[in-house]
Design a protein around this motif. Structure first.
Motif, PDB file in Angstrom:
ATOM      1  N   ALA A   1       0.851  -1.204   0.000  1.00  0.00           N
ATOM      2  CA  ALA A   1       0.000   0.000   0.000  1.00  0.00           C
ATOM      3  C   ALA A   1       0.878   1.242   0.000  1.00  0.00           C
ATOM      4  O   ALA A   1       0.540   2.261   0.594  1.00  0.00           O
ATOM      5  CB  ALA A   1      -0.929  -0.009   1.215  1.00  0.00           C
TER       6      ALA A   1
ATOM      7  N   PHE B   1       3.580   3.879  -2.426  1.00  0.00           N
ATOM      8  CA  PHE B   1       3.391   4.729  -3.603  1.00  0.00           C
ATOM      9  C   PHE B   1       3.205   3.887  -4.863  1.00  0.00           C
ATOM     10  O   PHE B   1       2.348   4.165  -5.702  1.00  0.00           O
ATOM     11  CB  PHE B   1       4.588   5.670  -3.762  1.00  0.00           C
ATOM     12  CG  PHE B   1       4.744   6.559  -2.571  1.00  0.00           C
ATOM     13  CD1 PHE B   1       4.027   7.737  -2.479  1.00  0.00           C
ATOM     14  CD2 PHE B   1       5.566   6.209  -1.514  1.00  0.00           C
ATOM     15  CE1 PHE B   1       4.127   8.548  -1.367  1.00  0.00           C
ATOM     16  CE2 PHE B   1       5.680   7.009  -0.400  1.00  0.00           C
ATOM     17  CZ  PHE B   1       4.962   8.187  -0.324  1.00  0.00           C
ATOM     18  N   ALA B   2       4.010   2.836  -4.997  1.00  0.00           N
ATOM     19  CA  ALA B   2       3.938   2.003  -6.203  1.00  0.00           C
ATOM     20  C   ALA B   2       2.619   1.232  -6.246  1.00  0.00           C
ATOM     21  O   ALA B   2       1.957   1.180  -7.294  1.00  0.00           O
ATOM     22  CB  ALA B   2       5.122   1.045  -6.232  1.00  0.00           C
TER      23      ALA B   2
ATOM     24  N   ARG C   1       6.503   7.890   3.731  1.00  0.00           N
ATOM     25  CA  ARG C   1       7.879   7.607   4.181  1.00  0.00           C
ATOM     26  C   ARG C   1       8.839   8.777   3.976  1.00  0.00           C
ATOM     27  O   ARG C   1       9.674   9.021   4.846  1.00  0.00           O
ATOM     28  CB  ARG C   1       8.432   6.367   3.462  1.00  0.00           C
ATOM     29  CG  ARG C   1       7.993   5.076   4.089  1.00  0.00           C
ATOM     30  CD  ARG C   1       8.600   3.888   3.353  1.00  0.00           C
ATOM     31  NE  ARG C   1       9.958   3.590   3.739  1.00  0.00           N
ATOM     32  CZ  ARG C   1      10.782   2.837   3.018  1.00  0.00           C
ATOM     33  NH1 ARG C   1      10.395   2.316   1.881  1.00  0.00           N
ATOM     34  NH2 ARG C   1      11.996   2.590   3.433  1.00  0.00           N
TER      35      ARG C   1
ATOM     36  N   ALA D   1       0.984 -10.504   2.980  1.00  0.00           N
ATOM     37  CA  ALA D   1       1.245 -11.634   2.082  1.00  0.00           C
ATOM     38  C   ALA D   1       2.414 -12.418   2.654  1.00  0.00           C
ATOM     39  O   ALA D   1       3.491 -11.857   2.868  1.00  0.00           O
ATOM     40  CB  ALA D   1       1.565 -11.125   0.685  1.00  0.00           C
TER      41      ALA D   1
ATOM     42  N   GLY E   1       7.906  -2.680  -1.650  1.00  0.00           N
ATOM     43  CA  GLY E   1       8.798  -1.623  -1.189  1.00  0.00           C
ATOM     44  C   GLY E   1      10.095  -2.118  -0.589  1.00  0.00           C
ATOM     45  O   GLY E   1      10.630  -3.166  -0.980  1.00  0.00           O
TER      46      GLY E   1
ATOM     47  N   ASP F   1      10.238   0.211  -5.145  1.00  0.00           N
ATOM     48  CA  ASP F   1      11.513  -0.177  -4.523  1.00  0.00           C
ATOM     49  C   ASP F   1      11.779  -1.679  -4.619  1.00  0.00           C
ATOM     50  O   ASP F   1      12.883  -2.125  -4.323  1.00  0.00           O
ATOM     51  CB  ASP F   1      11.513   0.219  -3.032  1.00  0.00           C
ATOM     52  CG  ASP F   1      11.786   1.703  -2.811  1.00  0.00           C
ATOM     53  OD1 ASP F   1      11.850   2.468  -3.794  1.00  0.00           O
ATOM     54  OD2 ASP F   1      11.925   2.105  -1.634  1.00  0.00           O
TER      55      ASP F   1
ATOM     56  N   SER G   1      13.189   5.370  -4.866  1.00  0.00           N
ATOM     57  CA  SER G   1      12.686   6.702  -4.530  1.00  0.00           C
ATOM     58  C   SER G   1      11.191   6.745  -4.821  1.00  0.00           C
ATOM     59  O   SER G   1      10.678   6.002  -5.654  1.00  0.00           O
ATOM     60  CB  SER G   1      13.408   7.773  -5.361  1.00  0.00           C
ATOM     61  OG  SER G   1      12.844   7.845  -6.650  1.00  0.00           O
ATOM     62  N   CYS G   2      10.553   7.656  -4.121  1.00  0.00           N
ATOM     63  CA  CYS G   2       9.126   7.862  -4.259  1.00  0.00           C
ATOM     64  C   CYS G   2       8.791   8.303  -5.697  1.00  0.00           C
ATOM     65  O   CYS G   2       7.818   7.871  -6.300  1.00  0.00           O
ATOM     66  CB  CYS G   2       8.810   8.962  -3.263  1.00  0.00           C
ATOM     67  SG  CYS G   2       7.171   9.411  -3.160  1.00  0.00           S
TER      68      CYS G   2
ATOM     69  N   LYS H   1      10.272  21.739  -1.716  1.00  0.00           N
ATOM     70  CA  LYS H   1      10.281  20.512  -0.905  1.00  0.00           C
ATOM     71  C   LYS H   1       8.971  20.388  -0.126  1.00  0.00           C
ATOM     72  O   LYS H   1       8.371  19.314  -0.057  1.00  0.00           O
ATOM     73  CB  LYS H   1      11.473  20.540   0.061  1.00  0.00           C
ATOM     74  CG  LYS H   1      11.607  19.307   0.933  1.00  0.00           C
ATOM     75  CD  LYS H   1      12.015  18.074   0.136  1.00  0.00           C
ATOM     76  CE  LYS H   1      12.204  16.849   0.996  1.00  0.00           C
ATOM     77  NZ  LYS H   1      12.586  15.668   0.217  1.00  0.00           N
TER      78      LYS H   1
HETATM   79  C1  LIG Z   1      13.178   9.165   5.728  1.00  0.00           C
HETATM   80  C2  LIG Z   1      12.985   8.911   4.259  1.00  0.00           C
HETATM   81  C3  LIG Z   1      13.085   9.970   3.361  1.00  0.00           C
HETATM   82  C4  LIG Z   1      12.887   9.755   2.006  1.00  0.00           C
HETATM   83  N1  LIG Z   1      12.955  10.824   1.169  1.00  0.00           N
HETATM   84  C5  LIG Z   1      12.661  10.655  -0.121  1.00  0.00           C
HETATM   85  C6  LIG Z   1      12.621  11.777  -1.012  1.00  0.00           C
HETATM   86  O1  LIG Z   1      12.875  12.909  -0.606  1.00  0.00           O
HETATM   87  N2  LIG Z   1      12.314  11.551  -2.301  1.00  0.00           N
HETATM   88  C7  LIG Z   1      12.029  10.305  -2.773  1.00  0.00           C
HETATM   89  O2  LIG Z   1      11.729  10.187  -3.963  1.00  0.00           O
HETATM   90  N3  LIG Z   1      12.055   9.228  -1.975  1.00  0.00           N
HETATM   91  C8  LIG Z   1      12.368   9.362  -0.661  1.00  0.00           C
HETATM   92  N4  LIG Z   1      12.379   8.273   0.164  1.00  0.00           N
HETATM   93  C9  LIG Z   1      12.197   6.927  -0.416  1.00  0.00           C
HETATM   94  C10 LIG Z   1      10.743   6.575  -0.617  1.00  0.00           C
HETATM   95  O3  LIG Z   1      10.023   6.707   0.589  1.00  0.00           O
HETATM   96  C11 LIG Z   1      10.642   5.143  -1.131  1.00  0.00           C
HETATM   97  O4  LIG Z   1      11.422   5.007  -2.281  1.00  0.00           O
HETATM   98  C12 LIG Z   1       9.177   4.830  -1.464  1.00  0.00           C
HETATM   99  O5  LIG Z   1       8.443   4.786  -0.260  1.00  0.00           O
HETATM  100  C13 LIG Z   1       9.054   3.523  -2.216  1.00  0.00           C
HETATM  101  O6  LIG Z   1       7.710   3.294  -2.501  1.00  0.00           O
HETATM  102  P1  LIG Z   1       7.155   1.814  -2.648  1.00  0.00           P
HETATM  103  O7  LIG Z   1       5.704   1.916  -2.892  1.00  0.00           O
HETATM  104  O8  LIG Z   1       7.977   1.041  -3.598  1.00  0.00           O
HETATM  105  O9  LIG Z   1       7.407   1.132  -1.222  1.00  0.00           O
HETATM  106  P2  LIG Z   1       6.980   1.530   0.247  1.00  0.00           P
HETATM  107  O10 LIG Z   1       6.623   2.948   0.373  1.00  0.00           O
HETATM  108  O11 LIG Z   1       8.063   0.959   1.088  1.00  0.00           O
HETATM  109  O12 LIG Z   1       5.645   0.693   0.482  1.00  0.00           O
HETATM  110  C14 LIG Z   1       5.675  -0.709   0.560  1.00  0.00           C
HETATM  111  C15 LIG Z   1       4.300  -1.208   0.957  1.00  0.00           C
HETATM  112  O13 LIG Z   1       4.305  -2.636   0.906  1.00  0.00           O
HETATM  113  C16 LIG Z   1       3.736  -3.152   2.091  1.00  0.00           C
HETATM  114  N5  LIG Z   1       4.271  -4.511   2.288  1.00  0.00           N
HETATM  115  C17 LIG Z   1       5.547  -4.904   2.433  1.00  0.00           C
HETATM  116  N6  LIG Z   1       5.608  -6.244   2.566  1.00  0.00           N
HETATM  117  C18 LIG Z   1       4.331  -6.697   2.479  1.00  0.00           C
HETATM  118  C19 LIG Z   1       3.732  -7.999   2.535  1.00  0.00           C
HETATM  119  N7  LIG Z   1       4.455  -9.099   2.698  1.00  0.00           N
HETATM  120  N8  LIG Z   1       2.379  -8.088   2.412  1.00  0.00           N
HETATM  121  C20 LIG Z   1       1.616  -6.977   2.239  1.00  0.00           C
HETATM  122  N9  LIG Z   1       2.127  -5.730   2.166  1.00  0.00           N
HETATM  123  C21 LIG Z   1       3.473  -5.594   2.296  1.00  0.00           C
HETATM  124  C22 LIG Z   1       4.136  -2.141   3.158  1.00  0.00           C
HETATM  125  O14 LIG Z   1       3.311  -2.255   4.296  1.00  0.00           O
HETATM  126  C23 LIG Z   1       3.892  -0.840   2.377  1.00  0.00           C
HETATM  127  O15 LIG Z   1       2.536  -0.519   2.381  1.00  0.00           O
HETATM  128  C24 LIG Z   1      12.582   8.452   1.530  1.00  0.00           C
HETATM  129  C25 LIG Z   1      12.487   7.375   2.423  1.00  0.00           C
HETATM  130  C26 LIG Z   1      12.674   7.587   3.779  1.00  0.00           C
HETATM  131  C27 LIG Z   1      12.533   6.432   4.739  1.00  0.00           C
END
Ligand SMILES: Cc1cc2nc3c(=O)[nH]c(=O)nc-3n(C[C@H](O)[C@H](O)[C@H](O)COP(=O)(O)OP(=O)(O)OC[C@H]3O[C@@H](n4cnc5c(N)ncnc54)[C@H](O)[C@@H]3O)c2cc1C
Length: 401
Positions: A8, A10-11, A47, A78, A110, A291, A307-308, A371
């Motif tokens: 849940a 960004f991706a 995040r 999962a 992620g 990610d 990255s987000c 920002k």
């Molecule tokens: C402090 C901090 C600052 C950041 N600053 C920036 C920035 O300035 N710019 C930028 O672009 N990026 C930034 N990032 C990085 C960015 O937050 C991540 O790259 C982004 O959150 C990735 O998105 P995602 O959807 O791939 O994964 P995530 O946001 O990690 O989401 C993963 C999701 O999968 C779920 N999940 C995981 N495993 C399971 C499972 N087995 N079953 C069900 N659900 C599961 C989690 O609960 C979550 O909902 C930052 C990160 C941090 C921690």
């Protein structure tokens, strides 16, 4: 037919929106194509903001928007993926399990902080990686006010001088003063094994970051690692011991463990290697995104970062392509030419760069305004209004900065 999206973040959010968008455009109904999103909470954790105070406020609800676009939410984690049977087993709480068959799977799980086997890290280390970690750090900082005033109480060591470490460290003087009072003299020290701060940012932005650290009085220990943590603080590989009540670990992340269950190639960060459609090529019916995936984002050798900015757009392409395959539509190769970074530098403003060579475009209060807009508007979910929410997920238009 069913698409199962795991996550849940960004991706996952954009995978859900874009697959529902294509379903809508093709006139298919939720009965023809069911879209299911599985995650422990129906909430987007913002995040990129977790280095801020009051992290418990840094989430956004997803249930209404999922309902508005006819995406089914299944609460749970999962646990196993059987790619031969095309089934995901979900732990739904209270020891219960549910199996979800899929025609297409989108792995959007992620990343999470990589915690190496450093003595004392598990007991004494804090982080800003997950909501729970950020809340624990925030509570710890608040509780410092009740401790006797010592140099150790007012000292924070941040392990890792990359993007996250710098944002956590530069925010810290103001956070400590807010807790300890204006008379406090917070000491913040970044420790990094590299010889230069922000090793991945390159030469252009470095002087801006160094000037911000000087302005804020943030110290650095470069070319050394953390050898261990204890109740009193940290010991560095140089032998130096720093008395510190707070140690924040920000020295690298890895793809979430579920990716290990997909029998395919992964990179050193645990990300699944995907093709231009974000398909895991060796495993039928599986896409990976955000990610959790390593994807080329152009034809000149650049790869999406964890990255987000990349996760959002990759999510939109993965969801679109999973639906396209089931609806008999052509897929769209993922591409993301524009690349910017916007680094928060606490009370020293921010830094905005454009392009893979990270040309500095804005600094100080001007960059800080951008920002704040990114962090409070751009990265939040769309409103729970069907037409607008679906339109927001056109893969060609998502995050085109
Ligand atoms: C402090 C901090 C600052 C950041 N600053 C920036 C920035 O300035 N710019 C930028 O672009 N990026 C930034 N990032 C990085 C960015 O937050 C991540 O790259 C982004 O959150 C990735 O998105 P995602 O959807 O791939 O994964 P995530 O946001 O990690 O989401 C993963 C999701 O999968 C779920 N999940 C995981 N495993 C399971 C499972 N087995 N079953 C069900 N659900 C599961 C989690 O609960 C979550 O909902 C930052 C990160 C941090 C921690």
């Amino acid at each position: 037919m069913r698409i199962v999206i795991i996550g849940a973040g960004f991706a996952a959010m954009y995978a859900a929106l874009s697959s529902a968008r294509l379903r809508d455009i093709r006139g298919a109904t939720p009965k023809d194509l069911e879209i299911v999103l599985v995650a422990p909470e129906p909430t987007l954790v913002v995040r990129p903001r977790l280095y801020e105070p009051k992290p418990e406020t840094l989430t956004a609800p997803l249930l209404d928007v999922l309902k508005a676009i006819d995406v089914v939410y299944v609460q749970g984690r999962a646990e196993t993926v059987d790619t031969k049977q095309r089934a995901v087993e979900v732990a739904t709480g209270d020891g219960k399990r549910r199996t979800l068959a899929y025609d297409r799977l989108v792995v959007a799980t992620g990343s999470q902080l990589f915690r190496p086997n450093v003595p004392g890290l598990a007991e004494f280390g804090f982080s800003v990686d997950s909501l729970a970690d950020a809340i624990a750090l925030d509570r710890h900082l608040t509780d410092l006010a009740a401790r006797p005033a010592t140099a150790a109480r007012d000292t924070v060591v941040v392990a890792g001088g990359g993007f996250t470490g710098i944002e956590a460290a530069t925010e810290m003087p103001a956070r400590l003063r807010a807790v300890l009072g204006a008379a406090a003299k917070p000491r913040v020290i970044i420790v990094d094994r590299s010889e230069g701060i922000a090793p991945d940012m390159g030469e252009g932005p470095r002087p801006v970051i160094e000037a911000a650290l000087r302005q804020l009085g943030v110290e650095t220990r470069l070319g050394v690692g953390v050898a261990g943590l204890d109740q009193a603080g940290v010991t560095l590989s140089s032998g130096e011991h720093i008395d510190a009540a707070t140690v924040v670990w920000a020295a690298g992340i890895r793809a979430a463990p579920l990716t290990e269950q997909i029998p395919a190639e992964r990179d050193k960060f645990g990300r699944l290697l995907v093709d231009r459609d974000l398909r895991v090529p060796s495993v039928a019916g599986v896409f990976a995104t955000g990610d959790a995936a390593r994807a080329a984002c152009d034809d000149v050798g650049n790869y999406a970062l964890m990255s987000c900015q990349h996760a959002t757009r990759m999510g939109a392409f993965a969801g679109n392509n999973a639906a396209a395959e089931l609806l008999g539509e052509p897929t769209k190769p993922y591409h993301q030419k524009a690349y910017v970074t916007c680094l928060d530098l606490g009370e020293a403003g921010a830094l905005f760069t454009r392009g893979w060579d990270r040309k500095v475009e804005m600094t100080g209060t001007e960059a800080k305004k951008t920002k704040q807009e990114i962090n409070t508007v751009w990265i939040y979910p769309p409103k729970a209004e069907r037409a607008a929410a679906l339109a927001s997920a056109d893969p060609e238009r998502v995050t085109d900065l």
